[in-house]
Motif scaffolding. Structure first.
Motif, PDB file in Angstrom:
ATOM      1  N   VAL A  74      12.662  24.214  46.940  1.00  0.00           N
ATOM      2  CA  VAL A  74      14.062  24.489  46.594  1.00  0.00           C
ATOM      3  C   VAL A  74      14.723  23.218  46.067  1.00  0.00           C
ATOM      4  CG1 VAL A  74      16.311  25.119  47.531  1.00  0.00           C
ATOM      5  CG2 VAL A  74      14.281  26.386  48.232  1.00  0.00           C
ATOM      6  N   VAL A  75      14.475  22.125  46.763  1.00  0.00           N
ATOM      7  CA  VAL A  75      15.023  20.841  46.329  1.00  0.00           C
ATOM      8  C   VAL A  75      14.519  20.505  44.925  1.00  0.00           C
ATOM      9  CG1 VAL A  75      14.964  18.362  46.755  1.00  0.00           C
ATOM     10  CG2 VAL A  75      15.310  19.934  48.650  1.00  0.00           C
ATOM     11  N   ALA A  76      13.225  20.695  44.722  1.00  0.00           N
ATOM     12  CA  ALA A  76      12.631  20.395  43.415  1.00  0.00           C
ATOM     13  C   ALA A  76      13.267  21.254  42.340  1.00  0.00           C
ATOM     14  CB  ALA A  76      11.120  20.634  43.467  1.00  0.00           C
ATOM     15  N   MET A  77      13.523  22.511  42.671  1.00  0.00           N
ATOM     16  CA  MET A  77      14.106  23.418  41.690  1.00  0.00           C
ATOM     17  C   MET A  77      15.505  22.957  41.295  1.00  0.00           C
ATOM     18  SD  MET A  77      13.962  27.494  41.959  1.00  0.00           S
ATOM     19  CE  MET A  77      15.632  27.798  42.444  1.00  0.00           C
ATOM     20  N   ILE A  78      16.291  22.561  42.296  1.00  0.00           N
ATOM     21  CA  ILE A  78      17.651  22.095  41.994  1.00  0.00           C
ATOM     22  C   ILE A  78      17.599  20.884  41.072  1.00  0.00           C
ATOM     23  CG2 ILE A  78      19.685  21.029  43.010  1.00  0.00           C
ATOM     24  CD1 ILE A  78      18.980  22.746  45.538  1.00  0.00           C
ATOM     25  N   LEU A  79      16.737  19.930  41.415  1.00  0.00           N
ATOM     26  CA  LEU A  79      16.628  18.721  40.604  1.00  0.00           C
ATOM     27  C   LEU A  79      16.219  19.062  39.174  1.00  0.00           C
ATOM     28  CD1 LEU A  79      14.847  16.174  42.942  1.00  0.00           C
ATOM     29  CD2 LEU A  79      17.159  16.049  42.030  1.00  0.00           C
ATOM     30  N   GLN A  80      15.226  19.933  39.031  1.00  0.00           N
ATOM     31  CA  GLN A  80      14.709  20.237  37.713  1.00  0.00           C
ATOM     32  C   GLN A  80      15.686  21.077  36.899  1.00  0.00           C
ATOM     33  OE1 GLN A  80      12.728  17.848  37.431  1.00  0.00           O
ATOM     34  NE2 GLN A  80      11.170  18.981  36.309  1.00  0.00           N
ATOM     35  N   VAL A  81      16.329  22.049  37.536  1.00  0.00           N
ATOM     36  CA  VAL A  81      17.274  22.886  36.804  1.00  0.00           C
ATOM     37  C   VAL A  81      18.405  22.026  36.249  1.00  0.00           C
ATOM     38  CG1 VAL A  81      19.021  24.680  37.004  1.00  0.00           C
ATOM     39  CG2 VAL A  81      16.757  25.033  38.000  1.00  0.00           C
ATOM     40  N   THR A  82      19.003  21.188  37.098  1.00  0.00           N
ATOM     41  CA  THR A  82      20.106  20.358  36.609  1.00  0.00           C
ATOM     42  C   THR A  82      19.607  19.346  35.590  1.00  0.00           C
ATOM     43  OG1 THR A  82      19.812  18.949  38.542  1.00  0.00           O
ATOM     44  CG2 THR A  82      21.547  20.576  38.657  1.00  0.00           C
ATOM     45  N   GLY A  83      18.461  18.743  35.885  1.00  0.00           N
ATOM     46  CA  GLY A  83      17.928  17.722  34.986  1.00  0.00           C
ATOM     47  C   GLY A  83      17.603  18.293  33.611  1.00  0.00           C
ATOM     48  N   ILE A  84      16.892  19.406  33.581  1.00  0.00           N
ATOM     49  CA  ILE A  84      16.447  19.968  32.309  1.00  0.00           C
ATOM     50  C   ILE A  84      17.620  20.588  31.544  1.00  0.00           C
ATOM     51  CG2 ILE A  84      14.996  21.766  31.269  1.00  0.00           C
ATOM     52  CD1 ILE A  84      12.951  21.145  33.504  1.00  0.00           C
ATOM     53  N   TRP A  85      18.533  21.219  32.281  1.00  0.00           N
ATOM     54  CA  TRP A  85      19.686  21.813  31.612  1.00  0.00           C
ATOM     55  C   TRP A  85      20.519  20.727  30.935  1.00  0.00           C
ATOM     56  CZ3 TRP A  85      20.720  26.923  30.953  1.00  0.00           C
ATOM     57  CH2 TRP A  85      21.936  27.219  30.354  1.00  0.00           C
ATOM     58  N   ASN A  86      20.689  19.603  31.613  1.00  0.00           N
ATOM     59  CA  ASN A  86      21.533  18.540  31.085  1.00  0.00           C
ATOM     60  C   ASN A  86      20.837  17.690  30.031  1.00  0.00           C
ATOM     61  OD1 ASN A  86      23.765  19.158  32.583  1.00  0.00           O
ATOM     62  ND2 ASN A  86      23.177  17.841  34.295  1.00  0.00           N
TER      63      ASN A  86
END
Lengths: 369, 295
Positions: free
Chosen positions: B214-226
């Motif tokens: 879940v933590v990884a998903m949050i990091l990746q979603v925000t990182g990749i979206w931005n």
């Protein structure tokens, strides 16, 4: 070895284990030196030693979880040195925390069998049988987090039992339990051994576990087996000062001194006859030695001509008996006496040190003389 | 009862200077970070004449949603004038496979590094960690050439690959640290039970890694979206992500600058990460604390 009790169907297969010249090193750090060990079919062998002596590594090597650098490992007449753990005909119980947390007890016990592709009915039979043996039938649908420490270890043992392996390996399975549970499960494991007749290799640093469980004990120190023998041999005729100290509670008492002419031992304020001591070799006069004696072998002998007057320093009641600490020359020795012995501090006790119960060790090498 | 005996020593003060300072600092910093958001919000609701005449902090006279409509479906990004919505769907198409792939690859790598003593594992991990601290720009030109040669340049596959590669160090670190904290004996027990590499991973380790996933998903979603730079370089013209299209709207230099549309478009672009922060603040903080190196 013969076992009288009935053995459940299918639980026994040949389980002799043999280690031949096994060497293990982690990088440049040697963990085992050319180790040889034969474990007979249905034998209960305990590997006993302080932490870091290599006993767990040895067990891991038998299980196939640690690769050996040299030597061979045989299980049930097959050379399994390079076999996968699952193909070695072994089962293993670890110290703790080894149940799969997301699976129920039933899931934990069946997992290995499912991996092996065993039919569902057979899995159910084995799980039922093992659960009944360990009295954990009502826990089968729980998750590990809902179990107490003792229950978890029962499940871990159950998971090993369902493999119906000829060899069961135990890596300090009782170390994380509280004292009472430890005793209870210890008895349980011994009972299982008698019932199943499987070969068991049990690693521990607890000498009580070793003495109570083992057919034979291998005392390990610094990557080697120092002594291999029955619990009685280990207890009564330790080959080194290290083994003597490690086994027995309270520990053996020691007096530092040297040998003198006429089979006698001399220390500060003490002169003891060694008549009756079974020496391994020659007892050269002048040799510095440590004389060891166990607390229960020192006796009270009022009026005996050879009794030594020793002042009582301390009394430790143990319930069933008591430990009396007496001063002999410059050392304090514990003696085990019946609990009701009338004693008061400062008494001068007439103590007897029987030479037949002595353990003489070379002061330099620590080896038995 | 001996009621007269008092405990010795001074009673600890309820309100210390430190506390007062803290209570003063919190609202000030909240204000500092909230003001820009407020300005964006009110500006996006104003009409252009109102923006030109009033102060940037003033409340809009009428709530006008025209700017939001224009931003989402009419604003011109480059040659097409379909608003930022195409960018939204492009971003989603990039995001979903990139997040899935980077987490999957990171989880397997972290698991392998923690449990299987592969030869050179330590060196590989050290190399990953060093690369994690290198600026992206260094890799861009070689990667562009490499992708062009392999025929995956300027495509969705290309950008997914890039995000997976750049996410690898962080994801590996995250999962490796998580798995390293699990007892080795659990792994050994599974080995004795006969489970192999994939079975241990899928049936035993992965179910235990849900929180870190879940933590990884949050990091990746925000990182990749931005992400802007990688999206601009590797996606080609047809798959440009929302961030790039936002830039095209905001930075276009022709005609009157439509502040309200710019603000609305920016808010729309920031919507996904904002939602993630609001929904999963606790997890996000945990992700940062878990040793992540990018935010």
């Amino acid at each position: 070895m013969q076992h009288e009790l009935p053995v459940p169907h299918g639980l026994v297969r040949p389980g002799a284990v043999s280690l031949r010249g096994v060497e293990i090193a982690y990088g440049s750090f040697r963990v085992l030196d050319r180790l040889d060990l034969e474990v007979a079919q249905s034998e209960f062998l305990v590997l006993l030693g302080p932490s870091g002596c290599g006993k767990s590594t040895l067990l891991n090597a038998v299980a196939g979880l640690t690769e050996v650098d040299a030597g061979e490992i045989w299980v049930g007449g097959r050379n399994v040195t390079w076999k996968e753990p699952k193909d070695r005909g072994i089962a293993m119980v670890f110290q703790s925390y080894t149940l799969y947390p997301r699976m129920t007890v039933r899931g934990n016990m069946s997992f290995g069998l499912q991996v092996a592709g065993i039919a569902r009915a057979e899995i159910q039979r084995r799980v039922r049988e093992a659960a009944a043996m360990l009295r954990i039938e009502d826990l089968l649908d729980r998750k590990p987090a809902e179990l107490s420490g003792g229950q978890r270890q029962r499940v871990a043992i159950g998971r090993a039992l369902v493999r119906e392996a000829a060899v069961c390996l135990f890596d300090e399975p009782l170390s994380n339990l509280d004292a009472q549970l430890r005793t209870e499960l210890r008895t349980e494991i011994k009972r299982l051994h008698v019932r199943l007749g499987a070969t068991m290799i049990f690693v521990t640093h607890d000498q009580i576990e070793a003495l109570t469980l083992a057919d034979r004990i291998a005392v390990m120190r610094d990557r080697r087996i120092q002594q291999l023998g029955t619990p009685t041999e280990i207890y009564t005729r330790p080959v080194s000062r290290f083994v003597a100290t490690f086994v027995g509670c309270p520990a053996m008492g020691f007096i530092a001194g040297h040998l003198v002419e006429g089979r006698r031992f001399k220390a500060d304020g003490l002169d003891l006859s060694l008549d009756g001591y079974q020496a391994l070799g020659e007892m050269a006069a002048g040799r510095p030695v440590d004389l060891g004696i166990r607390p229960e072998h020192i006796t009270l002998a009022p009026g005996h001509p050879e009794a030594i007057e020793a002042p009582l320093e301390l009394v430790e009641p143990m319930g069933s008996d008591l430990l009396a600490w007496v001063r002999l020359g410059t050392v304090s020795l514990a003696m085990r006496l019946p609990a009701e012995t009338p004693l008061s501090l400062g008494d001068r006790l007439p103590v007897m040190l029987p030479a037949s119960r002595f353990n003489l060790f070379d002061a330099a090498s620590g080896l038995r003389i | 009862m001996n009621a007269t005996v008092q405990p010795s020593g001074r009673r600890p003060a309820r309100l210390t200077t430190g506390r007062i300072g803290l209570y003063a600092f919190l609202p000030i910093s909240a204000l500092f970070f909230l003001t820009p958001l407020y300005v964006m919000m009110v500006t996006s609701l104003k009409t252009m004449p109102e923006i030109r005449s009033g102060s940037i902090l003033s409340w809009p006279s009428a709530h006008n949603l025209d700017a939001w409509v224009r931003a989402s479906s009419q604003a011109c990004t480059g040659l097409s004038c379909n608003g930022i919505q195409t960018g939204f769907w492009n971003s989603v198409r990039i995001l979903v496979p990139s997040v899935a792939a980077s987490i999957a690859v990171g989880a397997v790598t972290g698991y392998t590094l923690s449990f299987w003593r592969a030869r050179g594992a330590k060196t590989l991990f050290a190399a990953l960690m060093i690369v994690a601290f290198m600026p992206y720009q260094v890799f861009i030109y070689p990667l562009v050439r490499l992708f062009a040669m392999a025929g995956v340049g300027n495509s969705l596959l290309g950008i997914v690959l890039v995000h997976t590669i750049f996410g690898l160090p962080t994801m590996t670190l995250l999962f490796r640290n998580h798995f390293a904290a699990l007892p080795m004996e659990l792994f050994k027990a599974a080995r004795v039970d006969g489970a192999g590499f994939w079975r241990i991973f899928l049936q035993i380790m992965l179910p235990m890694a849900v929180p870190i996933a879940v933590v990884a998903m949050i990091l990746q979603v925000t990182g990749i979206w931005n992400d802007f730079l990688l999206g601009l370089v590797f996606t080609g013209c047809r798959n440009l992500p929302m961030t790039v299209q936002l830039n095209n709207i905001v930075a276009s230099s022709q005609g009157e600058r439509l502040y309200n549309v710019d603000m609305a478009a920016t808010m729309l672009t920031a919507l996904v990460p904002l939602c993630i922060y609001f929904i999963s603040g606790r997890w996000f903080v945990r992700g940062i604390a878990a040793g992540a190196v990018k935010g």
